[in-house]
Motif scaffolding. Structure first.
Motif, PDB file in Angstrom:
ATOM      1  N   LEU A 113       0.870  -1.178   0.000  1.00  0.00           N
ATOM      2  CA  LEU A 113       0.000   0.000   0.000  1.00  0.00           C
ATOM      3  C   LEU A 113       0.901   1.221   0.000  1.00  0.00           C
ATOM      4  N   SER A 114       0.900   1.963  -1.106  1.00  0.00           N
ATOM      5  CA  SER A 114       1.787   3.116  -1.242  1.00  0.00           C
ATOM      6  C   SER A 114       1.009   4.395  -0.963  1.00  0.00           C
ATOM      7  N   MET A 115       1.385   5.077   0.105  1.00  0.00           N
ATOM      8  CA  MET A 115       0.634   6.237   0.574  1.00  0.00           C
ATOM      9  C   MET A 115       0.618   7.389  -0.433  1.00  0.00           C
ATOM     10  N   ASP A 116       1.612   7.448  -1.320  1.00  0.00           N
ATOM     11  CA  ASP A 116       1.641   8.524  -2.309  1.00  0.00           C
ATOM     12  C   ASP A 116       0.726   8.249  -3.497  1.00  0.00           C
ATOM     13  N   SER A 117       0.064   7.085  -3.509  1.00  0.00           N
ATOM     14  CA  SER A 117      -0.837   6.742  -4.616  1.00  0.00           C
ATOM     15  C   SER A 117      -2.306   6.882  -4.249  1.00  0.00           C
ATOM     16  N   ASP A 128      -4.335  12.032   2.537  1.00  0.00           N
ATOM     17  CA  ASP A 128      -3.456  12.502   1.457  1.00  0.00           C
ATOM     18  C   ASP A 128      -2.079  12.907   1.981  1.00  0.00           C
ATOM     19  N   VAL A 129      -1.160  11.963   1.954  1.00  0.00           N
ATOM     20  CA  VAL A 129       0.204  12.199   2.432  1.00  0.00           C
ATOM     21  C   VAL A 129       0.918  13.256   1.594  1.00  0.00           C
ATOM     22  N   LEU A 130       0.699  13.245   0.285  1.00  0.00           N
ATOM     23  CA  LEU A 130       1.384  14.213  -0.574  1.00  0.00           C
ATOM     24  C   LEU A 130       1.033  15.642  -0.167  1.00  0.00           C
ATOM     25  N   SER A 131      -0.238  15.873   0.129  1.00  0.00           N
ATOM     26  CA  SER A 131      -0.651  17.217   0.561  1.00  0.00           C
ATOM     27  C   SER A 131      -0.046  17.570   1.911  1.00  0.00           C
ATOM     28  N   SER A 132      -0.082  16.628   2.853  1.00  0.00           N
ATOM     29  CA  SER A 132       0.469  16.889   4.186  1.00  0.00           C
ATOM     30  C   SER A 132       1.951  17.247   4.116  1.00  0.00           C
ATOM     31  N   MET A 133       2.707  16.432   3.391  1.00  0.00           N
ATOM     32  CA  MET A 133       4.150  16.656   3.325  1.00  0.00           C
ATOM     33  C   MET A 133       4.495  17.878   2.451  1.00  0.00           C
ATOM     34  N   SER A 134       3.640  18.178   1.477  1.00  0.00           N
ATOM     35  CA  SER A 134       3.852  19.387   0.675  1.00  0.00           C
ATOM     36  C   SER A 134       3.670  20.647   1.508  1.00  0.00           C
ATOM     37  N   GLY A 172       4.171  27.069  -9.467  1.00  0.00           N
ATOM     38  CA  GLY A 172       3.370  25.914  -9.072  1.00  0.00           C
ATOM     39  C   GLY A 172       2.560  26.251  -7.842  1.00  0.00           C
ATOM     40  N   ALA A 173       1.240  26.346  -7.983  1.00  0.00           N
ATOM     41  CA  ALA A 173       0.392  26.738  -6.858  1.00  0.00           C
ATOM     42  C   ALA A 173      -0.445  25.569  -6.364  1.00  0.00           C
ATOM     43  N   GLY A 174       0.242  24.436  -6.158  1.00  0.00           N
ATOM     44  CA  GLY A 174      -0.392  23.309  -5.491  1.00  0.00           C
ATOM     45  C   GLY A 174      -0.302  23.537  -3.990  1.00  0.00           C
ATOM     46  N   VAL A 175      -0.349  22.468  -3.211  1.00  0.00           N
ATOM     47  CA  VAL A 175      -0.321  22.607  -1.752  1.00  0.00           C
ATOM     48  C   VAL A 175       1.000  23.238  -1.292  1.00  0.00           C
TER      49      VAL A 175
END
Length: 370
Positions: A113-117, A128-134, A172-175
């Protein structure tokens, strides 16, 4: 279920599960094992985990005994050999990049289970790990830039005269980008931001930034919030518009990524040569090749008088809060996966289906199969 937390290899300083999550998981009937010293780099002692209900074990004991194993960074080859068929593995594996590793894990027979997917849908926001770490990366990128810039961020009016505020450009205006905008504004900088998605203009302006808009961008609402590949004509317009903002900026922070592809080059050598002496570039896309020519991952280099900081591990520089955020994401995923103390691998659920990479000896992750 027996859950096992492993100590991360250096230089990673985070830990997969925080004692707060351990307390909840043990309270619902699970047994939690943790490798000796796994939380030390996050300022979380073995004693704190024991108080939360965990049992401290050696690494070998955790690998052999736990049914579900947690380590943020991918397990190395030696650890993989200790995994028996049918175990569950949870971490950040970048399946679209690490394809050979995915084949190896599938052959081992583990369920990965890959948390970034995790699909970037409303229901999965709490996982959403990507958002948290971003969020961590965007915040820390600005602090790094401020520490390396030979100028002040805010405007200062002193007896020695007035000092103009620093000009910061966020690409880049993502998280990560939005957090960088907010942090740079708090420090008193004048902030501009660029993104190929016109829909983020309102968010940029709500944080006090000026949106640099290049007409003609293609936006795909099905891309999970990511930018998509643009036409060559648009790229030319984008380069010309960006160059004007880049050469007048004191700080440029780049965050542009396209999943499964090399990061697009947005700052060329010729642009670097035109930038102010002492300017700083923080490249958050360094792990995928970088948005700036000359970026080296996890290194700081100087080209044409510009300091270029390539760092893909900024969350590890704030391990206590980053671990707490990552752990909460994992805990929320486990609410779906664990039915009391038993696993519930329901592939009808799009979150579980999107997060599961290997199962029963095969790769099942659709984007990788395509």
């Amino acid at each position: 279920m027996i859950l096992g937390i492993l100590k991360e290899p250096s230089p990673e300083t985070r830990v997969s599960l925080h004692p707060e999550a351990v307390k909840v998981l043990t309270g619902s009937g699970n047994q939690v094992l943790i490798e000796t010293g796994a939380g030390d780099s996050s300022f979380l002692s073995d004693a704190v985990y024991q108080e939360a209900g965990a049992t401290v074990k050696s690494r070998v004991e955790v690998l052999e005994t736990a049914e579900m194993i947690f380590q943020i960074t991918p397990l190395d080859a030696e650890d993989q050999k200790k995994l028996s068929r049918g175990k569950y593995l949870v971490g950040v594996y970048q399946p679209l990049v690490a394809r050979e590793l995915m084949k190896s894990l599938a052959e081992t027979g583990v369920t990965l289970l890959s948390m970034d997917s995790i699909p970037r849908i409303t229901r999965a926001q709490s996982m959403d790990v990507l958002s948290s770490m971003s969020t961590v990366s965007g915040y820390k990128a600005v602090l790094l830039a401020a520490a390396n810039l030979p100028r002040f961020f805010p405007m200062l009016m002193t007896a020695a005269g007035t000092i103009a505020p620093a000009k910061v450009l966020i690409i880049g205006a993502g998280v990560a980008g939005l957090q960088a905008i907010a942090t740079a504004k708090r420090l008193g900088a004048v902030v501009e931001a660029f993104d190929t998605r016109p829909s983020v203009k309102e968010q940029v302006e709500s944080l006090g930034g000026k949106f640099v808009e290049v007409p003609g961008a293609v936006e795909d609402k099905g891309a999970g919030g990511y930018a998509v590949e643009q036409s060559e004509e648009y790229k030319q317009k984008q380069s010309e518009m960006l160059e004007k903002s880049i050469i007048k900026s004191d700080v440029v922070i780049t965050t542009a990524l396209i999943p499964g592809r090399k990061a697009p080059i947005l700052i060329t050598r010729s642009m670097l040569e035109k930038m102010k002496a002492g300017a700083v570039v923080v490249d958050l896309a360094a792990a995928n090749g970088g948005n700036c020519e000359g970026t080296e991952n996890n290194k700081t280099v100087t080209l044409s008088g510009v300091t270029i900081i390539g760092n893909s591990a900024l969350p590890a520089s704030m391990p206590e809060d980053a671990s707490k955020m990552y752990s909460k994401n994992v805990q929320n995923l486990l609410k779906l996966l664990l039915n009391e103390d038993k696993i519930n691998l329901n592939f009808e659920d799009e979150i579980i289906k999107g997060t599961c990479i290997t199962h029963d000896g095969a790769i099942i992750y659709e984007p990788l199969l395509k």
